[in-house]
Write an enzyme that holds these catalytic residues in place. Structure first.
Site, PDB file in Angstrom:
ATOM      1  N   LYS A  54      26.737 124.831  72.843  1.00  0.00           N
ATOM      2  CA  LYS A  54      27.389 126.049  72.336  1.00  0.00           C
ATOM      3  C   LYS A  54      28.873 126.031  72.717  1.00  0.00           C
ATOM      4  CE  LYS A  54      26.280 128.698  76.460  1.00  0.00           C
ATOM      5  NZ  LYS A  54      25.218 129.427  77.157  1.00  0.00           N
TER       6      LYS A  54
ATOM      7  N   ARG B  39      20.291 141.366  78.921  1.00  0.00           N
ATOM      8  CA  ARG B  39      21.086 141.038  77.733  1.00  0.00           C
ATOM      9  C   ARG B  39      20.112 141.008  76.556  1.00  0.00           C
ATOM     10  NH1 ARG B  39      24.646 135.767  79.377  1.00  0.00           N
ATOM     11  NH2 ARG B  39      22.669 134.837  78.763  1.00  0.00           N
TER      12      ARG B  39
ATOM     13  N   TYR C  25      60.603 131.285  82.736  1.00  0.00           N
ATOM     14  CA  TYR C  25      60.580 132.752  82.632  1.00  0.00           C
ATOM     15  C   TYR C  25      60.566 133.406  84.005  1.00  0.00           C
ATOM     16  CZ  TYR C  25      59.572 132.629  77.627  1.00  0.00           C
ATOM     17  OH  TYR C  25      59.628 132.437  76.280  1.00  0.00           O
TER      18      TYR C  25
ATOM     19  N   MET D  38      53.885 129.841  76.839  1.00  0.00           N
ATOM     20  CA  MET D  38      52.834 129.815  75.819  1.00  0.00           C
ATOM     21  C   MET D  38      52.543 128.388  75.347  1.00  0.00           C
ATOM     22  SD  MET D  38      52.646 132.003  72.286  1.00  0.00           S
ATOM     23  CE  MET D  38      52.831 133.591  73.064  1.00  0.00           C
TER      24      MET D  38
END
Ligand code: PLP
Length: 388
Positions: free
Chosen positions: A37, A137, A284, A335
């Site tokens: 998954k 769940r 930054y 980023m």
């Protein structure tokens, strides 16, 4: 041509070694379902799925129908069983049947939806019933809830309950009382299943940590035997070469963990170099000031690629490997760009290969910087995939 900013190399041979180690640790007679998954925990579900099937895996576990249909297409065959583990949308039933996927069900409505999709398709389908034993769940809870699903399954012409399963909350805790309570509830639910006249072929419980811990595997073997069913365990992380550290005792620590090796290496290349004078700041927030002349390398990855901001020098002291040596992150990870210190690595040049995660900097190292687990780091990687 687009520039490949970073890529992931997958070692097919290590994947196979891990599969064998997991199968050996799960012990004789226990079938292993390989969990792929979340794009095989960031390893690329198509390549990993094909390799696992070539290595003998008969069961693969996916998250949802989208992953299931994509993997079915990538495998190009329909004999490998694909279990859709996380959720079932009633409207998806026809597609589940059409692609030969096996859903996890736990409500009467799930069974009804599968029943009519199977009738429309003109053939019987298999489902696995999830039992709620302590995760809160998915799963039918003991008693009335379970009774209503069992009644529907019992009266069904087109749906066969092939497997019964549950999921453990604390499998990495050796001798956990939570696990014992879950086993107890699972056993009671299995009695209720048997009393309803349903005879599943498979009973499955446990994940990688349960294999490493060991006691659940013994319990599962005995329990399945009593039901004349085959035991199965669903393993993901360990196939990729990682395993949570066992908590509590050291009992089973060596049972699996020491035999696993990571299969994923995440790489990029140096795209820039810069000499920095003492007193200059980096990135930054100008969070880093050079105290001495330095040489910096620029990397074309950042948190948008899954190279987490917590690796910034001000937060977590992350590093990458260049020429087999640690190059510490300098300043903040942005980023799409990161700067690292290569003052002590004269070999670092434009185009030099950089290991972002792999030998010398594991998913567990990244997890430590970020205060999380290897799972989250691995499935957060966004890169191109290369199967070795
Ligand atoms: C993800 C998952 C697993 C695999 O867990 P690992 O710890 O990666 O081995 C097993 N069962 C279920 C239901 C899961 O969702």
């Amino acid at each position: 041509m687009t520039l490949v900013k970073s890529w992931v190399e997958i070692s097919g041979s290590r994947l196979m070694e891990n599969l064998r180690a997991v199968q050996a640790a799960a012990s004789a007679g226990v079938e292993t379902l390989a969990v792929v998954k979340a794009n095989a925990y960031g390893h690329g579900a198509a390549g990993v799925g094909r390799a696992l099937v070539a290595g003998g895996a008969r069961w693969l576990g996916v998250n949802d129908i989208e992953e299931g249909t994509e993997l079915r297409r990538a495998l190009g065959e329909d004999s490998t069983r694909l279990l859709v583990m996380c959720g079932m949308d009633l409207a998806d039933a026809p597609e589940i049947v059409a692609h030969g996927l096996t859903p996890v069900v736990w409500t009467a409505e799930h069974v009804d939806a599968m029943e009519s999709a199977a009738r429309d398709a003109g053939h019987r389908v298999k489902v696995h019933l999830e039992l709620e034993t302590g995760m809160a769940r998915q799963g039918a809870a003991l008693g009335a809830e379970l009774a209503s699903v069992l009644e529907r399954l019992g009266g069904s012409k087109w749906v066969e309950c092939e497997g019964v399963m549950s999921h453990l909350a604390c499998s990495e805790v050796v001798g956990s009382t939570v696990t014992l309570a879950q086993q107890e509830r699972f056993a009671q639910a299995l009695d209720q299943v048997a009393a309803a006249g349903i005879r599943p072929e498979l009973v499955h419980l446990g994940n990688s940590s349960a294999v490493a811990e060991g006691s659940t595997m013994e319990w599962l073997r005995e329990t399945a035997l009593r039901m004349k069913a085959k035991p199965m365990v669903r393993t993901g992380l360990s196939l990729y070469g990682y395993c949570l550290e066992m908590e509590g005792a050291k009992v089973a620590e060596g049972k699996l963990r020491s035999r696993l090796r990571p299969v994923l290496t995440w790489k990029t290349r140096v795209t820039g170099l810069r000499e920095l004078a003492a007193g200059a700041t980096v990135g930054y927030g100008a969070t880093f000031t050079a105290s001495h002349p330095m040489r910096l390398a620029l990397l074309p990855v950042g948190y948008a690629d899954g190279f987490r901001r917590e690796a910034s020098s001000s937060d977590g002291h992350g590093w990458v490997m260049i020429a087999a040596r640690r190059a510490p992150v300098v300043g903040r990870v942005s980023m799409n760009l990161t700067t690292v210190d290569v003052t002590a690595i004269p070999e670092a040049a434009l185009g030099s290969e950089v290991v972002l995660l792999g030998e010398g900097v594991t998913a567990e190292d990244h997890a430590r910087w970020c205060g999380t687990i290897a799972y989250e780091i691995l499935c957060g990687i966004r890169a191109h995939f290369v199967m070795l």
